[in-house]
Structure formats: C-alpha cells, structure tokens
Enzyme design. Structure first.
Site, mmCIF file in Angstrom:
data_model
loop_
_atom_site.group_PDB
_atom_site.id
_atom_site.type_symbol
_atom_site.label_atom_id
_atom_site.label_comp_id
_atom_site.label_asym_id
_atom_site.label_seq_id
_atom_site.Cartn_x
_atom_site.Cartn_y
_atom_site.Cartn_z
ATOM 1 C CG HIS A 1 -5.904 -1.417 2.180
ATOM 2 N ND1 HIS A 1 -4.388 -1.519 2.176
ATOM 3 C CD2 HIS A 1 -6.380 -0.314 2.879
ATOM 4 C CE1 HIS A 1 -4.109 -0.180 3.046
ATOM 5 N NE2 HIS A 1 -5.278 0.565 3.092
ATOM 6 C CE LYS B 1 -8.348 -7.835 9.351
ATOM 7 N NZ LYS B 1 -7.465 -8.977 9.320
ATOM 8 N NE ARG C 1 2.945 -9.129 5.334
ATOM 9 C CZ ARG C 1 1.572 -8.905 5.375
ATOM 10 N NH1 ARG C 1 0.764 -9.547 6.035
ATOM 11 N NH2 ARG C 1 1.207 -8.167 4.577
ATOM 12 C CG HIS D 1 -3.842 -0.629 -2.200
ATOM 13 N ND1 HIS D 1 -2.932 -1.087 -2.500
ATOM 14 C CD2 HIS D 1 -4.078 -0.729 -0.690
ATOM 15 C CE1 HIS D 1 -2.265 -1.669 -1.714
ATOM 16 N NE2 HIS D 1 -3.186 -1.558 -0.547
ATOM 17 C CD GLN E 1 -0.468 -8.562 0.370
ATOM 18 O OE1 GLN E 1 0.075 -7.505 -0.036
ATOM 19 N NE2 GLN E 1 -1.017 -8.725 1.793
ATOM 20 C CG ASP F 1 -2.455 -5.463 -2.105
ATOM 21 O OD1 ASP F 1 -3.364 -5.314 -1.678
ATOM 22 O OD2 ASP F 1 -1.460 -5.017 -1.385
ATOM 23 C CB CYS G 1 -1.089 0.085 1.038
ATOM 24 S SG CYS G 1 -0.614 -0.794 2.574
#
Length: 641
Positions: A518, A472, A366, A388, A384, A386, A337
């Site tokens: 997200h 979330k 991570r 945004h 991910q 992912d 992000c």
RNA sequence: GCCGAUGUAGCUCAGGGGUAGAGCGUUUCCUUGGUAAGGAAGAGGUCAGGGGUUCAAUUCCCCUCAUUGGCUCCA
C-alpha cells in the site's frame, strides 16, 4: 584515575569520582557556564554526579536536544514549585519536557483554573529562578518515598511509586520543592532566565480515558530573553501561515456547518490547485508503471469484514447504510484496498502480469472523533493518492525501493527538502492488536528494513506504530518553519492478499499468493495541501498557483488590449484574470500582491503599441517590459516542475 | 468522546441589562490613473440556536450546536 573520552575522541584522565561539572570546567570555563547536563555512556546525568569508571562523555548544552530537555524538565519542576506556593494543596501528576517546552499535570481539586492566572505563576517562577536554587538529587528507599507522599497526600505520586522498584528511586529538591523524579536536572534554577506559560488543557491521568482528568499547564523556557522572543516570533509566523486562515483568505476551501463537520468544500481556486497536484502525481505514476482505476464510494459491509477493517474500526465508523428493500448493508468506503483486491481478482493472473500497480485518487470517509477535527489536516472525508502494488515475494524489495524513489521525487518537486523516515513495526507485546501470523509479519518487516538499508535511508524505528495488517514506512517532512509533518506512507502487507484469497500462477504452474504494497506519497490530498500552504505561506510554486497572472490595464482605454493579452495567456494554458476595476494602477498592484499572484502584467499605452507587457513579479517588483510571446516563453521556463 | 476557551455585518474585531459599532470587502456614482490603498454615498446583523432570571437580555444564568487549545484515537 579514570579515563574520560570526549566526543572528539580525545581522552583525558581524572580522579575517580570527578563530577560532570568538573570535567566541563577542565575543558573550559565558558563550557562550564553553559553546561546543562552530561551524557555518560549514552545516559544523561546531572553535572553534579560523580563518575567513577572509564566513560565516554559529552557535555550537554542548550545546543543539544538532550540539553534542552534537561532544561525544560527542570523548568517543569520550577513551575511545580511555583504552583505549590501559589495554590497550597495542589496535587501533582507528571511534569516532563516535550519537543518544545514542558508541561505539568496538576489537580487543583474543586478550584477552577484559567490561563488568566499565567502571569502570576510566571512572575513567581522568575522570582524562584532568581534564587538560583540547586537541584539536589537524593536516593531514597521506596518506603521513605511512600511515607513522604502519603503525608503530603499526593495520590498521583503514590500511584507512580507503585510501579517503581526499591533502590532505583530518587528525589530531586530545589528550594522548598521536592519531587519524585528520575532526573536529570540542570545545576540550578538560575539559568532559567525567560519563560512563558503557553496554554492549559485537560489531560487524563496516565493517558487513560477512564481515569481522572487533570489540568495540564504547558510552558516553555529559555536561557536568554532573546531566545524566548525569537520563539514567539516563530509562533506568530506560524499563525500567519495557518492553512485555515490562508485557505479562507485565498478562497481555497471552506467548511459549512450545514454540510457537516470535517467535510471540506473545495472552492474553485483550491480545486485548480488540487487538480494540478493530482495531474502531477498521475503523470509521475504513469511513468512509474501504475495503472489507473476507479472504484465506488461505498462497498458491501462483507468486503470490510473480509479485510478486517470492520472488526477493527467498525464501531468507531460511520454506520452502515442499507438498501431500502433488501436491507443489505453498505459502508462508505474507509479504505480503497479491498476494492483494489477485487480488481486484482477480476481476472486470473500469471506471474508474468506482476507487478500490478493499481492507482486511484480514492475518496474515503472515516468517523474521526469530533474533538480531533482540525482544518484540512484531520477531516472526515478525504482523498488519498492511493495505490496498491501486487507482486511476488521476490519483487517486494525492488518495488518498495521504487516507491521510495517516487515519494522522494514528489517531495523534492514540491520543495520539501528535509524529511525523516520512520519504520513503524508491530508491538511485540501486543500481538493481538494485529491480524496475520508471525511469519508474514517477520517477512514484511524485514522487507522494509532491507529496502531502507539498501537506499541508505536515515530511519528511526517505532514499535507499535504499524497498521493492523502490516508494518509501515512513514515519511515526515520538515516545513519552512522547521515543523515536522507526517505525510506519505508505504506499507508491506502479506495479510490482506490471503484474506481476499488473491492468487497468481507461478512459473512452476502452481498457485501463489501475491504480496501487496500500500502506498500514498501525499497521504491525503487534504492534509498534503494544508502542509503545502503552511510550508510556502500561500506563495505557491508558479506551476501550482491557482491564479498565475493578473493583467492590470492602466485605464479603460487599455481594457481591450488587456483582454487580448489574457486570451493569449489562456491559449498558453496560463491561469489568472484581468483587473477591470476603475482603480488606479497602484491599487491594482497592491491587491494582486496581497492576493499572492505570482505575476502582474501592467498594460498601458506603450505596451499596446509594441504588443508587450510590463512584468512585475510578486514580492520582487518590476522586471521590465517583455514582448507578449517572450513573456509566455519566460513563464513556461519559470513554471517548469 | 473528555477537560478548557470562544461564537457580534462577507472578513478582522470593538462594545455592553434599555433591541448595535469600526476598518476592510461589497453596491452605485464621480474619477481614467504607470508599479503596494483616489473620492463620495448607500446596502448589509432575530448579536450561533433554545430555554431561564428581569419591567426590559445581544449583554447575566443553564442547555444545545459549531469553532478552537489540549487529552484520547488515527485503517
């Protein structure tokens, strides 16, 4: 007389003080035999408790989740009783029911305990169960309770008692065993007919890393032996489908100690599967108005200080890497992000540009604790799906709903029909765990709740499960074995746009801060593929199977024709291989079946003459002969998403 | 990270104080076959790594690493 309302809406009258068991018996003897507990005005009670006011009740049996938990909780007490008999002086922590079964945390002192002792304990439990001892509830004063456990020397129960208020404390006794317990319990131990202790593990007292680690013994129990057997069969099936096992057998992915723990290596077949999934997602996203972006795998530490990730997770992360000369600090990116925020900022935005939807298959790293790594579902490097979405406040609801639609579309396409959605909100008691002001949080939380309502979604709400920057909506899918997996997530975020000073010019010619959503439908590709493997047991949908077709020539004489067939398949975008080994056809078929290849094309004399293939479908058998072109067409239809 | 278990051939596993075995896979040869295993021969292991006990350790003990069941954590 009191009025008792049953679940079907019917109302019956009973004398005040009637017990749940009496109500059950009055409905039917059969019900009374299988009744485990009773729900009275939303609270689960023992069947022996007296009901003294007008109430709505439901008799709970093995078919109710709450009935099961009563049963398992009582089983935990039974295990504790057995443990006390077999290991005098053992100290008891807590012993609740869980999703499947129960556990009890116990302190064996200096004694070593191993699962080898399970059979003994099981035997003792069955013996005690056969005594059909009643679970007897007793109100007790706090002082008496403290005295009891002081004399017994059980510091864990005393610790629990500290937090309990006088007048609300109850003991339950069955046979020679008495425990501090809120209840409820089943009528007697006799209905526990089959049980098995599953495993033993360490567990911190009260979940606190700094306090003593107790021995947690897990077990499961059933009212019938048949049900235990069935449960064990499902466990066997789950073992067979374990993605770690299938991933190895099917050459999808591997791990290497030398590369590092939790860092998956994607093998060619796994890569094909994974790329098919990303291609599928990419085209779905293009249709939904997303724009692709790519960002680097590292980013300046300052980026994450701005986002708040460094403050929140820095200590538990891979540590920064430094440029050799300047000593500038960079982080392996743990999130995409911040990078996407910078892309948003790369050029001034007008409200006319919004929403901007930036999508990236972003690989993040991570530092997960070593004990937490598990196959592909918990790794240290993963990708991910992912994206945004930057939008105006007015657009949040609509955008959120569009994302829900996309997530559900993706799940359905991949055969996950059942799902639950969890709204994860901030813990109002621990606001310091989160960034941002109350107003932003309230707006974000409301946006999610409203969007879900509008979609008519079935949701559960959990406090304290939010991300540190926003609430979330998490999607849990059920797989073919009925297990729940958390996959996709959608998050509304008013905070990061502020921290990154994102802005757009509104219709009023003033500057405004956009809202960020997200979202990741798969969550992580690694995790999603793990779940997919277990869901379909390695029998992937045709369009995803890494090897879709095996061409099996009957003898060397047909090798050339087999190659010709395979070339035609490749031209049509079909993947697979030709089995050129000098093995008999039966053997080639067997091996292709075991490898879970969806289609086998057997080619010999007849097929060569008529430019055709003999089609065999995995798990189904011979489908007869088709012309080569006809098969390609047939395949295309069968593999459509 | 913490508690427990495990680590033997590419895979699945047996064995056990005197330096190793099976099945599958793999290689070579024979076999050229029609819908779930054709035959033969061979290769392949510092028994996870390190230290200790012992005349002798892959086996027993300790440490490390990895895997694994849980706990805690999960942006």
């Amino acid at each position: 007389m009191i009025k008792i309302t049953l679940p079907d809406g019917s109302v019956r009258e009973y004398d005040s003080g009637v017990t749940g068991m009496q109500v059950a018996t009055s409905i039917s003897e059969g019900l009374a035999r299988v009744a485990l507990s009773i729900k009275v005005n939303g609270e689960v009670w023992d069947l022996s408790r007296s009901i003294t006011t007008d109430s709505e009740v439901a008799i709970l049996t093995w078919n109710d989740d709450e009935g099961k938990s009563t049963f398992w909780h009582s089983s935990a007490h039974l295990m504790a009783e057995a443990l006390e008999e077999l290991y005098p002086g053992v100290k008891l922590g807590i012993g609740p029911s869980i999703d499947t079964g129960f556990y009890y945390d116990v302190d064996f002192g200096d004694r070593e305990f191993s699962s080898d002792e399970f059979p003994n304990i099981e035997k003792k439990m069955i013996e005690l169960a056969r005594e059909k001892n009643a679970y007897v509830r007793k109100d007790i004063s706090k002082q008496d309770a403290v005295d009891y456990f002081t004399e017994k020397g059980d510091q864990y129960k005393l610790d629990l008692l500290k937090d309990l208020e006088d007048g609300t404390i109850t003991f339950y006794t069955q046979g020679n065993f008495t425990d501090l317990c809120r209840g409820p319990h089943i009528p007697n131990t006799g209905s526990i007919k089959a049980l098995k202790l599953m495993n033993v593990a360490g567990a911190y007292w009260r979940g606190d890393v700094t306090s003593k680690q107790l021995t947690r013994i897990y077990g499961v129990s059933f009212p019938k032996q048949k049900e235990l057997n069935h449960y064990l069969e499902i466990l066997e099936e789950a073992k067979k489908r374990d993605h770690r096992k299938l991933g190895k057998e099917m050459d999808l992915f591997a791990f290497s100690e030398t590369v590092g723990m939790g860092l998956p290596l994607w093998l060619p077949k796994g890569t094909i599967l994974r790329e098919r999934l990303t291609d599928f997602m990419k085209s779905a996203q293009i249709k939904a108005g997303y724009l692709p972006v790519i960002t680097p795998n590292i980013g300046s530490k300052a980026l994450y200080e701005t986002s708040g990730h460094w403050a929140k997770y820095g200590e538990d992360s891979f540590q920064p890497i430094r440029t050799p000369n300047e000593g500038e600090e960079y982080l392996l990116k743990p999130m995409n992000c911040p990078h996407h925020c910078e892309i948003f900022k790369s050029r001034p935005k007008s409200y006319r540009d919004l929403p901007v939807r930036l999508a990236e298959f972003g690989t993040v790293y991570r530092y997960e604790q070593s004990g937490e790594l598990h196959g592909l579902t918990r790794v240290r490097g993963f990708t991910q799906d992912d994206a945004h979405i930057f939008c105006t406040e007015d657009q949040v609801k609509e955008e959120f709903i569009k994302v829900i639609d996309l997530v559900l579309y993706v799940f359905r396409a991949l055969g996950f029909e059942e799902y639950t959605a969890q709204i994860s909100l901030r813990d109002p008691e621990n606001k310091e765990k989160y960034i941002g002001d109350d107003e932003a949080w309230e707006k974000s939380e409301k946006a999610i709740v409203v969007a879900c309502e509008e979609k008519g979604m079935n949701t559960v709400t959990e406090l304290g499960e939010a991300a540190f920057y926003g609430p979330k909506l998490d999607f849990m899918v059920k797989d073919a074995l009925g297990r729940s997996w958390q996959l996709g997530t959608i998050q509304v975020d008013y905070n990061l746009p502020k921290r990154f000073e994102l802005e757009y010019v509104g219709a009023d010619n003033e500057k405004h801060t956009p809202v960020m959503i997200h979202r990741a439908p798969f969550g992580s590709l690694e995790r999603f593929i793990a779940v997919l493997i277990e869901h379909c047991g390695g029998n992937f949908p045709l369009w995803l199977a890494p090897e879709q077709v095996a061409v099996l020539p009957i003898s060397e004489k047909h090798a050339e024709y087999a190659d010709k067939v395979f070339a035609a398949l490749q031209d049509a975008g079909i993947t697979g291989f030709v089995d050129h080994r000098s093995e008999k056809t039966g053997r080639k078929i067997r091996d292709a079946e075991i490898a879970k290849v969806p289609f086998m094309l057997i080619v010999g004399e007849q097929e060569m003459e008529s430019n055709s293939v003999a089609v065999r479908r995995h798990g189904e058998g011979d489908l007869g002969t088709k012309g080569l072109e006809e098969f390609v067409k047939y395949f295309k239809e069968a593999s459509a998403v």
